[in-house]
Design a protein around this motif. Structure first.
Motif, PDB file in Angstrom:
ATOM      1  N   ALA A 156      65.102   5.409  62.485  1.00 48.25           N
ATOM      2  CA  ALA A 156      63.645   5.446  62.332  1.00 48.25           C
ATOM      3  C   ALA A 156      63.247   6.464  61.270  1.00 48.25           C
ATOM      4  CB  ALA A 156      62.985   5.779  63.663  1.00 48.25           C
ATOM      5  N   MET A 157      63.909   7.628  61.262  1.00 51.88           N
ATOM      6  CA  MET A 157      63.599   8.637  60.247  1.00 51.88           C
ATOM      7  C   MET A 157      63.938   8.125  58.856  1.00 51.88           C
ATOM      8  SD  MET A 157      64.497  12.354  61.900  1.00 51.88           S
ATOM      9  CE  MET A 157      66.223  12.003  62.131  1.00 51.88           C
ATOM     10  N   LEU A 158      65.042   7.408  58.740  1.00 51.81           N
ATOM     11  CA  LEU A 158      65.443   6.859  57.445  1.00 51.81           C
ATOM     12  C   LEU A 158      64.432   5.826  56.945  1.00 51.81           C
ATOM     13  CD1 LEU A 158      67.725   6.626  55.258  1.00 51.81           C
ATOM     14  CD2 LEU A 158      68.578   4.731  56.624  1.00 51.81           C
ATOM     15  N   ILE A 159      64.070   4.880  57.808  1.00 46.64           N
ATOM     16  CA  ILE A 159      63.139   3.823  57.412  1.00 46.64           C
ATOM     17  C   ILE A 159      61.758   4.398  57.111  1.00 46.64           C
ATOM     18  CG2 ILE A 159      61.930   1.775  58.260  1.00 46.64           C
ATOM     19  CD1 ILE A 159      64.575   1.143  59.794  1.00 46.64           C
ATOM     20  N   LEU A 160      61.267   5.287  57.988  1.00 49.98           N
ATOM     21  CA  LEU A 160      59.959   5.894  57.743  1.00 49.98           C
ATOM     22  C   LEU A 160      59.970   6.784  56.503  1.00 49.98           C
ATOM     23  CD1 LEU A 160      58.772   6.769  61.344  1.00 49.98           C
ATOM     24  CD2 LEU A 160      57.694   5.189  59.762  1.00 49.98           C
ATOM     25  N   GLY A 161      61.102   7.405  56.216  1.00 53.24           N
ATOM     26  CA  GLY A 161      61.210   8.221  55.006  1.00 53.24           C
ATOM     27  C   GLY A 161      61.047   7.385  53.744  1.00 53.24           C
ATOM     28  N   VAL A 162      61.675   6.220  53.733  1.00 52.38           N
ATOM     29  CA  VAL A 162      61.538   5.327  52.581  1.00 52.38           C
ATOM     30  C   VAL A 162      60.093   4.858  52.450  1.00 52.38           C
ATOM     31  CG1 VAL A 162      62.212   3.075  51.664  1.00 52.38           C
ATOM     32  CG2 VAL A 162      63.944   4.594  52.606  1.00 52.38           C
ATOM     33  N   LEU A 163      59.488   4.454  53.577  1.00 48.84           N
ATOM     34  CA  LEU A 163      58.091   4.024  53.528  1.00 48.84           C
ATOM     35  C   LEU A 163      57.172   5.164  53.094  1.00 48.84           C
ATOM     36  CD1 LEU A 163      57.790   1.775  56.687  1.00 48.84           C
ATOM     37  CD2 LEU A 163      57.648   1.071  54.301  1.00 48.84           C
ATOM     38  N   CYS A 164      57.465   6.363  53.538  1.00 48.51           N
ATOM     39  CA  CYS A 164      56.666   7.526  53.164  1.00 48.51           C
ATOM     40  C   CYS A 164      56.717   7.757  51.651  1.00 48.51           C
ATOM     41  CB  CYS A 164      57.175   8.752  53.921  1.00 48.51           C
ATOM     42  SG  CYS A 164      56.206  10.234  53.684  1.00 48.51           S
ATOM     43  N   ILE A 165      57.901   7.648  51.086  1.00 51.92           N
ATOM     44  CA  ILE A 165      58.049   7.827  49.635  1.00 51.92           C
ATOM     45  C   ILE A 165      57.289   6.738  48.875  1.00 51.92           C
ATOM     46  CG2 ILE A 165      59.728   7.719  47.741  1.00 51.92           C
ATOM     47  CD1 ILE A 165      61.719   9.092  49.680  1.00 51.92           C
ATOM     48  N   LEU A 166      57.414   5.492  49.353  1.00 51.15           N
ATOM     49  CA  LEU A 166      56.737   4.387  48.666  1.00 51.15           C
ATOM     50  C   LEU A 166      55.216   4.513  48.755  1.00 51.15           C
ATOM     51  CD1 LEU A 166      59.010   1.393  49.714  1.00 51.15           C
ATOM     52  CD2 LEU A 166      58.863   2.493  47.476  1.00 51.15           C
ATOM     53  N   PHE A 167      54.701   4.866  49.934  1.00 54.12           N
ATOM     54  CA  PHE A 167      53.249   5.037  50.059  1.00 54.12           C
ATOM     55  C   PHE A 167      52.769   6.243  49.265  1.00 54.12           C
ATOM     56  CE2 PHE A 167      53.123   2.240  53.859  1.00 54.12           C
ATOM     57  CZ  PHE A 167      52.027   1.478  53.478  1.00 54.12           C
ATOM     58  N   ASN A 168      53.557   7.299  49.223  1.00 50.40           N
ATOM     59  CA  ASN A 168      53.160   8.496  48.480  1.00 50.40           C
ATOM     60  C   ASN A 168      53.033   8.210  46.985  1.00 50.40           C
ATOM     61  OD1 ASN A 168      52.412  11.204  48.387  1.00 50.40           O
ATOM     62  ND2 ASN A 168      54.498  11.855  47.927  1.00 50.40           N
ATOM     63  N   ASN A 169      53.858   7.299  46.487  1.00 50.12           N
ATOM     64  CA  ASN A 169      53.804   6.926  45.069  1.00 50.12           C
ATOM     65  C   ASN A 169      52.859   5.752  44.812  1.00 50.12           C
ATOM     66  OD1 ASN A 169      55.640   8.905  44.327  1.00 50.12           O
ATOM     67  ND2 ASN A 169      57.381   7.578  44.774  1.00 50.12           N
ATOM     68  N   ASN A 170      52.111   5.319  45.832  1.00 51.98           N
ATOM     69  CA  ASN A 170      51.185   4.182  45.727  1.00 51.98           C
ATOM     70  C   ASN A 170      51.873   2.944  45.141  1.00 51.98           C
ATOM     71  OD1 ASN A 170      48.857   5.322  46.868  1.00 51.98           O
ATOM     72  ND2 ASN A 170      48.401   6.376  44.954  1.00 51.98           N
ATOM     73  N   HIS A 171      52.985   2.582  45.747  1.00 54.98           N
ATOM     74  CA  HIS A 171      53.736   1.412  45.300  1.00 54.98           C
ATOM     75  C   HIS A 171      52.849   0.175  45.407  1.00 54.98           C
ATOM     76  CE1 HIS A 171      56.881  -1.650  45.151  1.00 54.98           C
ATOM     77  NE2 HIS A 171      57.609  -0.721  44.543  1.00 54.98           N
ATOM     78  N   PRO A 172      52.787  -0.661  44.360  1.00 54.74           N
ATOM     79  CA  PRO A 172      51.865  -1.796  44.356  1.00 54.74           C
ATOM     80  C   PRO A 172      52.133  -2.830  45.455  1.00 54.74           C
ATOM     81  CG  PRO A 172      53.144  -1.726  42.320  1.00 54.74           C
ATOM     82  CD  PRO A 172      53.492  -0.512  43.102  1.00 54.74           C
ATOM     83  N   GLU A 173      53.365  -2.941  45.921  1.00 58.22           N
ATOM     84  CA  GLU A 173      53.657  -3.890  46.997  1.00 58.22           C
ATOM     85  C   GLU A 173      52.994  -3.463  48.303  1.00 58.22           C
ATOM     86  OE1 GLU A 173      55.371  -6.808  47.517  1.00 58.22           O
ATOM     87  OE2 GLU A 173      55.376  -6.972  45.341  1.00 58.22           O
ATOM     88  N   LEU A 174      52.753  -2.174  48.479  1.00 56.08           N
ATOM     89  CA  LEU A 174      52.210  -1.671  49.742  1.00 56.08           C
ATOM     90  C   LEU A 174      50.713  -1.391  49.689  1.00 56.08           C
ATOM     91  CD1 LEU A 174      55.102   0.756  50.679  1.00 56.08           C
ATOM     92  CD2 LEU A 174      54.690  -1.517  51.565  1.00 56.08           C
ATOM     93  N   VAL A 175      50.184  -1.055  48.538  1.00 56.38           N
ATOM     94  CA  VAL A 175      48.761  -0.707  48.450  1.00 56.38           C
ATOM     95  C   VAL A 175      48.010  -1.577  47.445  1.00 56.38           C
ATOM     96  CG1 VAL A 175      49.087   1.684  49.176  1.00 56.38           C
ATOM     97  CG2 VAL A 175      49.199   1.125  46.763  1.00 56.38           C
ATOM     98  N   GLY A 176      48.579  -2.685  47.030  1.00 53.80           N
ATOM     99  CA  GLY A 176      47.958  -3.477  45.969  1.00 53.80           C
ATOM    100  C   GLY A 176      47.048  -4.590  46.421  1.00 53.80           C
TER     101      GLY A 176
END
Length: 87
Positions: free
Chosen positions: A20-40
Motif C-alpha cells: 500500500a505504501m508503494l502504490i500510494l507513493g507512486v500515486l502521490c508522486i504522480l498527483f504532486n506533478n499534476n500528471h495529465p492522466e490523473l488531473v486532466g
C-alpha cells in the motif's frame, strides 16, 4: 512481551502495508506533478498537490501499521525461538 495478534495476521498486515505504501507513493508522486492522466479530465481533481498531501497522510498511517505489525511478527519469531509450545 506477548504478541497481541496472531502470526499470520501480523505478517499479512506487514506485507499489505508495504504494498500500500508503494502504490500510494507512486500515486502521490504522480498527483504532486499534476500528471495529465490523473488531473486532466473534467471529473478529475483540479489540485493535484492537495490530493498528494492526502495520499501522504495515508502513507504515514500505513507506515504505522507496517511498524506495529512488523514488531508483532518479530515478537512471534522471538517467542518461537524460546521453545514456547504453540497450540
Amino acid at each position: 512481551m506477548k504478541p497481541l495478534v496472531g502470526a499470520m495476521q501480523a505478517w499479512s498486515c506487514t506485507v499489505i502495508s508495504a504494498f500500500a505504501m508503494l502504490i500510494l507513493g507512486v500515486l502521490c508522486i504522480l498527483f504532486n506533478n499534476n500528471h495529465p492522466e490523473l488531473v486532466g479530465g473534467t471529473e478529475d481533481p483540479e489540485d493535484g498537490k492537495e490530493v498528494a498531501a492526502t495520499a501522504g497522510m495515508a502513507i504515514a498511517i500505513y507506515a504505522l501499521f507496517f511498524c506495529f505489525c512488523g514488531l508483532q511478527g518479530l515478537l512471534h519469531l522471538r517467542e518461537g525461538r524460546r521453545g514456547a509450545i504453540a497450540l
